[in-house]
Design an enzyme around this catalytic site. Structure first.
Site, PDB file in Angstrom:
ATOM      1  N   HIS A  74      -7.027  -2.641   6.590  1.00 58.54           N
ATOM      2  CA  HIS A  74      -6.881  -3.770   7.800  1.00 58.54           C
ATOM      3  C   HIS A  74      -8.089  -4.113   8.384  1.00 58.54           C
ATOM      4  CE1 HIS A  74      -2.916  -2.713   6.662  1.00 58.54           C
ATOM      5  NE2 HIS A  74      -2.617  -1.462   7.598  1.00 58.54           N
ATOM      6  N   GLU A 121      -3.763   3.104  18.367  1.00 59.25           N
ATOM      7  CA  GLU A 121      -2.208   3.507  18.269  1.00 59.25           C
ATOM      8  C   GLU A 121      -1.901   4.428  18.984  1.00 59.25           C
ATOM      9  OE1 GLU A 121      -0.271   2.490  14.098  1.00 59.25           O
ATOM     10  OE2 GLU A 121      -2.205   3.542  13.800  1.00 59.25           O
ATOM     11  N   LYS A 133       0.743  -1.200   0.055  1.00 64.89           N
ATOM     12  CA  LYS A 133       0.139  -0.010   0.081  1.00 64.89           C
ATOM     13  C   LYS A 133       0.884   1.316   0.013  1.00 64.89           C
ATOM     14  CE  LYS A 133      -1.763   1.584   4.009  1.00 64.89           C
ATOM     15  NZ  LYS A 133      -1.626   2.009   5.202  1.00 64.89           N
TER      16      LYS A 133
HETATM   17  C1  BG6 Z   1       0.051   0.975   8.429  1.00 67.28           C
HETATM   18  C2  BG6 Z   1      -0.598   2.195   8.595  1.00 67.28           C
HETATM   19  O1  BG6 Z   1      -0.735   0.434   7.181  1.00 67.28           O
HETATM   20  O2  BG6 Z   1      -0.400   0.162   9.464  1.00 67.28           O
HETATM   21  C3  BG6 Z   1       0.083   2.941   9.680  1.00 67.28           C
HETATM   22  O3  BG6 Z   1      -0.145   3.077   7.195  1.00 67.28           O
HETATM   23  C4  BG6 Z   1      -0.009   2.215  11.097  1.00 67.28           C
HETATM   24  O4  BG6 Z   1      -0.569   4.381   9.877  1.00 67.28           O
HETATM   25  C5  BG6 Z   1       0.300   0.795  10.767  1.00 67.28           C
HETATM   26  O5  BG6 Z   1       0.721   2.651  11.945  1.00 67.28           O
HETATM   27  C6  BG6 Z   1      -0.220  -0.077  11.741  1.00 67.28           C
HETATM   28  O6  BG6 Z   1       0.339  -1.438  11.786  1.00 67.28           O
HETATM   29  P1  BG6 Z   1       0.688  -2.179  13.001  1.00 67.28           P
HETATM   30  O7  BG6 Z   1       0.967  -3.344  12.281  1.00 67.28           O
HETATM   31  O8  BG6 Z   1       1.681  -1.527  14.003  1.00 67.28           O
HETATM   32  O9  BG6 Z   1      -0.750  -2.415  13.728  1.00 67.28           O
END
Ligand code: BG6
Length: 482
Positions: free
Chosen positions: A235, A211, A143
């Site tokens: 996601h 997050e 992406k």
């Molecule tokens: C990414 C986003 O796809 O996923 C980010 O662009 C985000 O903004 C990240 O921080 C989160 O991934 P994970 O695996 O840390 O939950």
């Protein structure tokens, strides 16, 4: 059985994703003897590095990303030996022949493209022109694959002009997470849940991805996307699809993705008429996380913006199984904690024989990160003589996955995804029709926001979004699981 690639071509090899995730993941696979002995990893990017410089960049990435006891010098040296580098400006078609010369047999080639969207077109044309789209060559795409349906279709068309869908591996790294795949095991490897896994047994589902980080030097990218497109479009909708899909007949790319896309196409559109009641946009103001003060989004960004850093939605899957069951989704930056979880709220028992004792309906809590846990809240009797009647309390039946599988190393998502790419397994990659169904649904929400002028509401960093997000569920008598 697919052909195992013996060359892996990494576009964007000097970038952040490569250094933080791809190089450490490839090392993890190599150190465990999971890579074909002949596999060569050819990095490419604009930077004018020679092979030695690329290898030292990779060595530094391993020092940063892998604990010292997991990188013995011999394993590191053997890994670095696999690395080659070709500097390339994707806008210059001539450069691709040097790449082709380095790659060797394109039939045993896997390509990982993590470049700026503007370079997708020229890169695909360059690869095809140099014979690197030939029979057998696989292409993984990271992406952002567009910012709306039209731009995503344009990228997909460009890619399809050179590679058939059966050789395109669209990455959603959430699908590489162990606990996300565990959803399949939980739902379809146990008989307990499936009979209740529908509107008769479940009253609502929540999916939260919080997050604590803010902009993280990604201002230009993030401000152009916002939480809806950065996290929810991909996601979270994939998580929703896995929770809601019908049981696939087999664990293969067609059967699993056929079921997911049916769910994505069944999402009820949230249009201008419902954005106010079914969605919340938020943007973090200054606040504190774990006791540490953090600045407002606008201060981090350094300019005015209405981009949402938080979004909450009430979604519906309009099919027989999920009639009337709300799926509440929320995700945001600068939340109180980093947590991804799915909460499945079961319905109450039809009749309670326990008189005034309050019964809490069962709840399944699937923690994806940082904890990897599956917990089922069950009613149990409080110990005692119960002269005034039985007293019950909800207690968790927990499976802590790291504990249950203590002897197995937890792998990061990209280890699995890279191995699947190299060995040609497509199940955990997103098919074109899925991505397009996702964008179609997301575009309608954005159009609704635009036409109603729905602004992002401020929330203090360290809170779970603006208070409207609480109202979104409370109106239905549901509370977010915090
Ligand atoms: C990414 C986003 O796809 O996923 C980010 O662009 C985000 O903004 C990240 O921080 C989160 O991934 P994970 O695996 O840390 O939950």
């Amino acid at each position: 059985m697919s052909i195992i690639a013996t060359s892996l071509l990494l576009f964007g090899a000097t970038g952040d994703l490569s250094r933080r995730m791809l190089i450490p993941s490839l090392f993890g696979l190599a150190a465990d003897g999971l890579l074909h002995p002949d596999l060569r990893i050819i990095g490419t990017a604009r930077s004018a590095l020679d092979v030695a410089e690329f290898r030292s960049l990779a060595a530094a990435a391993l020092e940063q990303g892998i604990e010292a006891d997991r990188r013995p010098a011999a394993a590191v040296a053997a890994f670095l030996d696999r690395l080659a580098y070709v500097s390339l400006d994707a806008n210059q078609p001539d450069g691709f022949s040097a790449l082709a010369a380095e790659v060797g047999d394109p039939a045993r080639l896997a390509i990982f493209l993590s470049t700026a969207p503007s370079l997708f077109g020229p890169t695909i044309a360059g690869l095809a022109g140099a014979g690197l789209a030939a029979q057998g060559a696989r292409l993984a795409l990271e992406k952002p694959l567009g910012h709306d349906l039209a731009s995503s279709c344009a990228i997909n068309d460009a890619v399809a002009s050179a590679y058939p869908e059966s050789r395109i591996f669209r990455i959603d790294h959430y699908l590489g997470k162990e606990t996300v795949q565990n959803l399949l095991a939980l739902r379809f490897g146990n008989i307990l849940f499936e009979p209740l896994w529908n509107a008769a047994g479940i009253s609502s589902v929540q999916i939260s991805v919080g997050e604590t980080v803010g902009l993280e030097k990604r201002g230009d990218y993030y401000d152009g996307m916002g939480a809806l497109r950065d996290m929810l479009q991909n996601h979270m909708l994939q998580l929703l699809a896995l929770v809601a899909m019908e049981p696939p007949a087999r664990l293969n790319p067609t059967d699993v993705r056929d079921e997911k896309v049916k769910v994505l196409r069944s999402l009820r559109p949230i249009t201008a008429a419902d954005v106010e009641s079914h969605s919340v946009r938020g943007q973090y103001a200054a606040g504190a996380i774990h006791g540490q003060p953090v600045p407002a989004y606008l201060d981090e960004l350094g300019r005015a913006s209405d981009t949402e850093t938080f979004v909450a939605l009430k979604a519906h899957v309009d099919n027989w199984r999920w009639k009337g069951v709300p799926f509440y989704l929320r995700t945001g930056k600068r939340m109180p904690e980093r947590v991804s979880e799915i909460i499945v709220q079961f319905r109450a028992v039809p009749h309670s024989m326990f008189g005034s004792a309050a019964l809490q309906p069962n709840k399944l809590i699937i923690s994806i990160q940082p904890d990897e846990n599956v917990g089922l809240m069950m009613m149990a009797k409080l110990p005692g003589l119960d002269r005034d009647g039985l007293k019950l309390r909800a207690v968790p039946l927990d499976i802590g996955l790291p504990g249950a599988f203590a002897d197995v190393r937890r792998r990061i998502a990209y280890e699995r995804l890279l191995l699947d790419l190299i060995e040609g397994r497509q199940t955990l990659f997103v098919r074109r029709d899925e991505v397009e169904a996702q964008w179609q649904w997301i575009d309608a929400i954005r159009a609704g926001w635009a036409s109603t002028g729905m602004a992002a509401k401020p929330y203090a960093a360290g809170a779970w979004g603006p208070s409207a997000a609480i109202a979104l569920t409370e109106r239905d008598g549901v509370s977010w699981h915090d």
